[in-house]
Design an enzyme around this catalytic site. Structure first.
Site, PDB file in Angstrom:
ATOM      1  N   LYS A  10       0.838  -1.200   0.000  1.00 20.43           N
ATOM      2  CA  LYS A  10       0.000   0.000   0.000  1.00 20.43           C
ATOM      3  C   LYS A  10       0.884   1.265   0.000  1.00 20.43           C
ATOM      4  O   LYS A  10       2.095   1.185   0.272  1.00 20.43           O
ATOM      5  CB  LYS A  10      -0.910  -0.031   1.228  1.00 20.43           C
ATOM      6  CG  LYS A  10      -1.913  -1.195   1.240  1.00 20.43           C
ATOM      7  CD  LYS A  10      -2.785  -1.116   2.491  1.00 20.43           C
ATOM      8  CE  LYS A  10      -3.826  -2.213   2.538  1.00 20.43           C
ATOM      9  NZ  LYS A  10      -4.734  -2.052   3.712  1.00 20.43           N
ATOM     10  N   TYR A  50     -12.424  -2.530  -3.204  1.00 20.63           N
ATOM     11  CA  TYR A  50     -12.955  -2.517  -1.836  1.00 20.63           C
ATOM     12  C   TYR A  50     -14.488  -2.480  -1.820  1.00 20.63           C
ATOM     13  O   TYR A  50     -15.079  -1.904  -0.896  1.00 20.63           O
ATOM     14  CB  TYR A  50     -12.369  -1.336  -1.052  1.00 20.63           C
ATOM     15  CG  TYR A  50     -10.968  -1.580  -0.519  1.00 20.63           C
ATOM     16  CD1 TYR A  50     -10.651  -2.740   0.201  1.00 20.63           C
ATOM     17  CD2 TYR A  50      -9.959  -0.645  -0.704  1.00 20.63           C
ATOM     18  CE1 TYR A  50      -9.369  -2.956   0.700  1.00 20.63           C
ATOM     19  CE2 TYR A  50      -8.672  -0.856  -0.204  1.00 20.63           C
ATOM     20  CZ  TYR A  50      -8.394  -2.016   0.505  1.00 20.63           C
ATOM     21  OH  TYR A  50      -7.127  -2.230   1.019  1.00 20.63           O
ATOM     22  N   PHE A  58     -15.189   4.032   7.567  1.00 18.53           N
ATOM     23  CA  PHE A  58     -13.806   4.328   7.198  1.00 18.53           C
ATOM     24  C   PHE A  58     -13.578   4.324   5.680  1.00 18.53           C
ATOM     25  O   PHE A  58     -12.470   4.545   5.220  1.00 18.53           O
ATOM     26  CB  PHE A  58     -12.840   3.336   7.876  1.00 18.53           C
ATOM     27  CG  PHE A  58     -13.073   1.888   7.534  1.00 18.53           C
ATOM     28  CD1 PHE A  58     -12.513   1.326   6.391  1.00 18.53           C
ATOM     29  CD2 PHE A  58     -13.853   1.080   8.356  1.00 18.53           C
ATOM     30  CE1 PHE A  58     -12.727  -0.014   6.067  1.00 18.53           C
ATOM     31  CE2 PHE A  58     -14.064  -0.270   8.044  1.00 18.53           C
ATOM     32  CZ  PHE A  58     -13.495  -0.810   6.894  1.00 18.53           C
ATOM     33  N   ARG A  86      -1.738 -14.235   3.776  1.00 20.34           N
ATOM     34  CA  ARG A  86      -2.504 -13.604   4.870  1.00 20.34           C
ATOM     35  C   ARG A  86      -1.792 -13.848   6.199  1.00 20.34           C
ATOM     36  O   ARG A  86      -1.779 -13.000   7.084  1.00 20.34           O
ATOM     37  CB  ARG A  86      -3.930 -14.167   4.927  1.00 20.34           C
ATOM     38  CG  ARG A  86      -4.791 -13.854   3.718  1.00 20.34           C
ATOM     39  CD  ARG A  86      -5.386 -12.481   3.730  1.00 20.34           C
ATOM     40  NE  ARG A  86      -6.347 -12.277   4.784  1.00 20.34           N
ATOM     41  CZ  ARG A  86      -7.080 -11.175   4.909  1.00 20.34           C
ATOM     42  NH1 ARG A  86      -6.941 -10.165   4.045  1.00 20.34           N
ATOM     43  NH2 ARG A  86      -7.938 -11.032   5.894  1.00 20.34           N
ATOM     44  N   THR A  92      -5.172  -7.376  10.724  1.00 19.68           N
ATOM     45  CA  THR A  92      -5.480  -6.072  10.128  1.00 19.68           C
ATOM     46  C   THR A  92      -4.976  -4.908  10.987  1.00 19.68           C
ATOM     47  O   THR A  92      -4.421  -3.944  10.467  1.00 19.68           O
ATOM     48  CB  THR A  92      -7.016  -5.937   9.934  1.00 19.68           C
ATOM     49  OG1 THR A  92      -7.467  -7.043   9.152  1.00 19.68           O
ATOM     50  CG2 THR A  92      -7.376  -4.630   9.261  1.00 19.68           C
ATOM     51  N   ARG A 103       2.831  -6.829   9.140  1.00 17.86           N
ATOM     52  CA  ARG A 103       2.156  -5.745   9.875  1.00 17.86           C
ATOM     53  C   ARG A 103       2.665  -5.638  11.306  1.00 17.86           C
ATOM     54  O   ARG A 103       2.829  -4.536  11.841  1.00 17.86           O
ATOM     55  CB  ARG A 103       0.648  -5.977   9.834  1.00 17.86           C
ATOM     56  CG  ARG A 103       0.054  -5.743   8.433  1.00 17.86           C
ATOM     57  CD  ARG A 103      -1.305  -6.391   8.287  1.00 17.86           C
ATOM     58  NE  ARG A 103      -2.013  -5.978   7.072  1.00 17.86           N
ATOM     59  CZ  ARG A 103      -3.199  -6.466   6.717  1.00 17.86           C
ATOM     60  NH1 ARG A 103      -3.794  -7.383   7.460  1.00 17.86           N
ATOM     61  NH2 ARG A 103      -3.770  -6.033   5.612  1.00 17.86           N
ATOM     62  N   ASN A 117      -1.561  -0.277   7.103  1.00 20.84           N
ATOM     63  CA  ASN A 117      -0.961  -1.551   7.515  1.00 20.84           C
ATOM     64  C   ASN A 117      -0.106  -2.225   6.427  1.00 20.84           C
ATOM     65  O   ASN A 117      -0.035  -3.445   6.345  1.00 20.84           O
ATOM     66  CB  ASN A 117      -2.058  -2.486   8.039  1.00 20.84           C
ATOM     67  CG  ASN A 117      -3.205  -2.629   7.058  1.00 20.84           C
ATOM     68  OD1 ASN A 117      -3.079  -2.216   5.903  1.00 20.84           O
ATOM     69  ND2 ASN A 117      -4.305  -3.224   7.495  1.00 20.84           N
ATOM     70  N   HIS A 120      -1.918  -5.421   1.433  1.00 24.90           N
ATOM     71  CA  HIS A 120      -3.209  -6.077   1.199  1.00 24.90           C
ATOM     72  C   HIS A 120      -2.918  -7.470   0.668  1.00 24.90           C
ATOM     73  O   HIS A 120      -1.955  -7.657  -0.089  1.00 24.90           O
ATOM     74  CB  HIS A 120      -4.018  -5.308   0.138  1.00 24.90           C
ATOM     75  CG  HIS A 120      -5.171  -6.103  -0.393  1.00 24.90           C
ATOM     76  ND1 HIS A 120      -6.388  -6.151   0.257  1.00 24.90           N
ATOM     77  CD2 HIS A 120      -5.277  -6.933  -1.468  1.00 24.90           C
ATOM     78  CE1 HIS A 120      -7.192  -6.978  -0.419  1.00 24.90           C
ATOM     79  NE2 HIS A 120      -6.544  -7.462  -1.469  1.00 24.90           N
ATOM     80  N   GLU A 131      -9.872  -9.846  -7.706  1.00 21.83           N
ATOM     81  CA  GLU A 131      -8.892  -8.764  -7.552  1.00 21.83           C
ATOM     82  C   GLU A 131      -7.796  -8.817  -8.629  1.00 21.83           C
ATOM     83  O   GLU A 131      -7.341  -7.781  -9.101  1.00 21.83           O
ATOM     84  CB  GLU A 131      -8.283  -8.825  -6.149  1.00 21.83           C
ATOM     85  CG  GLU A 131      -9.318  -8.502  -5.069  1.00 21.83           C
ATOM     86  CD  GLU A 131      -8.838  -8.792  -3.645  1.00 21.83           C
ATOM     87  OE1 GLU A 131      -7.661  -9.173  -3.468  1.00 21.83           O
ATOM     88  OE2 GLU A 131      -9.648  -8.625  -2.713  1.00 21.83           O
TER      89      GLU A 131
END
Ligand code: IDP
Ligand code: MG
Length: 140
Positions: A10, A50, A58, A86, A92, A103, A117, A120, A131
């Protein structure tokens, strides 16, 4: 079964110079890189990416953050890579993400508006297919 997942470094990760560190962890785990491209996400692309978060408190801050600069978009491949990445990414909320995860090691809370964070990762085979088609239409 060998699968593919969509990973993003990100804008916070790219700005902090952590793209290489994230790629290093993906490769060190044994996954292969299928595609890697620097890309600044538009609002339209993010509304697709998203989709499930549209309308949440948010969402606007998330779009503002995610369009604030380039992300590194990555497709990685390997046995159970969706679940595996993941796990590498961690929870998260970076404040409580386990040490050893991306993270947990590299991110923290900067503000209450949006959680920054670093990465993704697709959360299921269905999300991964969706995606990858959004970020790399040529690969789908
Ligand atoms: P994930 O990235 O771990 O799959 P999601 O729940 O899908 O987490 O949320 C997408 C992204 O939206 C998160 O990575 C984070 O950047 C942001 N986010 C999620 N929940 C919140 C929240 O409660 N407040 C602020 N930002 C959030
Ligand atoms: Mg998610």
């Amino acid at each position: 079964m060998t699968e593919r997942t969509l990973i993003l470094v990100k804008p916070d990760g790219v700005k902090r110079g952590l793209s290489g560190e994230v790629l290093r962890r993906i490769e060190a785990k044994g996954y292969s890189l299928v595609a890697v491209e620097m890309r600044t996400a538009t609002e339209e692309l993010l509304a697709k990416h998203y989709e499930e978060h549209i309308g949440k408190p948010f969402y606007e801050s998330l779009v503002e953050f995610m369009s604030s600069g380039p992300s590194l978009a990555v497709v990685a491949e390997g046995e159970r890579v969706i679940e595996g990445f993941r796990s590498l990414a961690g929870a998260t909320d970076p404040t409580v993400a386990a040490p050893g995860t991306i993270r947990g090691d590299l991110a923290r809370q900067w503000s209450t508006k949006v959680i920054q964070n670093i990465v993704h990762g697709s959360d299921s085979p269905e999300s991964a297919a969706r995606e990858i088609a959004i970020w790399f239409p040529g690969l789908a």
